[in-house]
Design a protein around this motif. Structure first.
Motif, PDB file in Angstrom:
ATOM      1  N   TRP A 166      43.454   1.446  15.121  1.00 37.20           N
ATOM      2  CA  TRP A 166      44.514   1.900  16.025  1.00 37.20           C
ATOM      3  C   TRP A 166      44.021   2.016  17.464  1.00 37.20           C
ATOM      4  N   ARG A 177      39.478  12.176  14.135  1.00 39.21           N
ATOM      5  CA  ARG A 177      40.038  13.472  14.528  1.00 39.21           C
ATOM      6  C   ARG A 177      40.329  13.544  16.032  1.00 39.21           C
ATOM      7  N   ALA A 178      39.541  12.837  16.876  1.00 41.43           N
ATOM      8  CA  ALA A 178      39.765  12.918  18.323  1.00 41.43           C
ATOM      9  C   ALA A 178      40.578  11.731  18.832  1.00 41.43           C
ATOM     10  N   GLY A 179      41.193  10.984  17.921  1.00 37.66           N
ATOM     11  CA  GLY A 179      41.971   9.819  18.345  1.00 37.66           C
ATOM     12  C   GLY A 179      43.313   9.784  17.657  1.00 37.66           C
ATOM     13  N   CYS A 180      43.503   8.793  16.791  1.00 29.26           N
ATOM     14  CA  CYS A 180      44.818   8.583  16.170  1.00 29.26           C
ATOM     15  C   CYS A 180      45.104   9.569  15.036  1.00 29.26           C
ATOM     16  N   ARG A 181      44.102  10.349  14.624  1.00 31.47           N
ATOM     17  CA  ARG A 181      44.260  11.326  13.535  1.00 31.47           C
ATOM     18  C   ARG A 181      44.711  10.649  12.238  1.00 31.47           C
ATOM     19  N   ARG A 182      44.116   9.475  11.973  1.00 32.51           N
ATOM     20  CA  ARG A 182      44.401   8.746  10.744  1.00 32.51           C
ATOM     21  C   ARG A 182      43.110   8.640   9.932  1.00 32.51           C
TER      22      ARG A 182
END
Ligand SMILES: [Zn+2]
Lengths: 96, 210
Positions: free
Chosen positions: A8, A58-63
């Protein structure tokens, strides 16, 4: 620094991710024995070489991502969204 | 009563003034590189399927921004994550904005959530030609025009704080909106003012969306 190619967000520093662990099939909670469940949670192969594992951005798209990584060289062969990949193959999800 | 604040942003202000019921910084920067606390802006968070009718209704996908009027005046719609949007509007319009978005998404038949985050989040704006240099000091992202042009939205670690970084240029000058948990607002402002000092970074008062 170790880069992980998020499908992502693009390549990001691995410190942006949480390492979830080796990916593997989740036993059926209805039929599993406590011993099998314990092995599923805590006993890992930890190979020196290619392994399929789950990372959480966790610090980006949270996927949750399914990543194929060589633990000896840190080469990443593929990184896909765990939920999308599971939906595409309509196989049971293996995120833990 | 109009000068009694009913809300405060996360960043300490001195001297203070009141605008739209919010206590904001009264300083007006004279330099060209500025940091302002834009927390009074209405912030509405939307979750919906990544690529469905809601995305079409909101007019923008993950990683991009668009200006729109959803019935409460001009807003900035930000594709802040896969299946996640942040809508920024004028101060004190959050309730109306949330209702307008809910109404717009109701027709899609998709499972969506619309939440007013205004008082739970901090929003800073860093503006100026050297803004990318300042951000580059605390973030590993390439802020060059080729990688992150105007209208880019991304989330990354900024001075170790998870931040929605939204490039929203102002009259051709690079400008970045930085959206964080409210409790991280003061820390992030300090963490930007420090590396920004050599470039002449100054604090200025609330500017708004225009
Ligand atoms: Zn990501």
């Amino acid at each position: 620094m170790m880069l992980l190619p998020c499908p992502w967000c693009g390549p990001r520093n691995s410190t942006e991710f949480r390492y979830v662990g080796e990916a593997g099939p989740r036993p059926d909670p209805a039929t599993v024995t406590p011993e099998q469940w314990r092995r599923y949670l805590y006993v890992h192969a930890n190979p020196c070489g290619p392994v399929r594992e789950t990372w959480y951005h966790r610090a980006g798209c949270r996927r949750y991502l399914s990543v194929e990584r060589d633990t000896a060289t840190n080469d990443v062969r593929s990184a896909v969204d765990t939920a999308s990949a599971a939906a595409a193959s309509s196989a049971p999800g293996d995120a833990r | 009563m109009s000068d009694t604040p009913i809300a405060r942003g996360p960043v300490a202000v001195s001297p203070a003034t009141v605008r739209d019921g919010w206590e904001v910084d009264a300083r007006v920067a004279t330099g060209t590189l500025t940091l302002s606390d834009e927390s009074p802006l209405a912030k509405v968070h939307v979750r919906a399927p990544f690529d469905g009718a809601s995305r079409a209704a909101l007019g923008v996908g993950f990683g991009r921004t668009a200006r729109a009027d959803l019935g409460t005046g001009e807003v900035l719609v930000v594709g802040s994550g896969p299946g996640e949007w942040l809508v920024l509007g004028a101060p004190n319009t959050a309730g109306a904005l949330r209702a307008a978005i809910e109404e717009r998404l109701a027709g899609t038949g998709e499972f969506t959530t619309v939440l007013d985050l205004t008082h739970g989040r901090g929003l800073l704006r860093l503006t100026g030609r050297e803004a990318a240099t300042v951000l580059g000091g605390v973030c590993a992202i390439d802020f060059g025009d080729a990688v992150t042009p105007d209208g880019t939205a991304l989330r990354s670690s900024l001075a170790a704080v998870v931040t929605d970084i939204v490039r929203d240029d102002q009259g051709g000058t690079p400008s970045y909106l930085l959206h964080v948990e409210r409790s991280s607002g003061q820390y992030l402002a300090d963490a930007l003012l420090d590396p920004g000092r050599p470039s002449g970074l100054e604090v200025t008062g609330f500017r708004g969306l225009a």
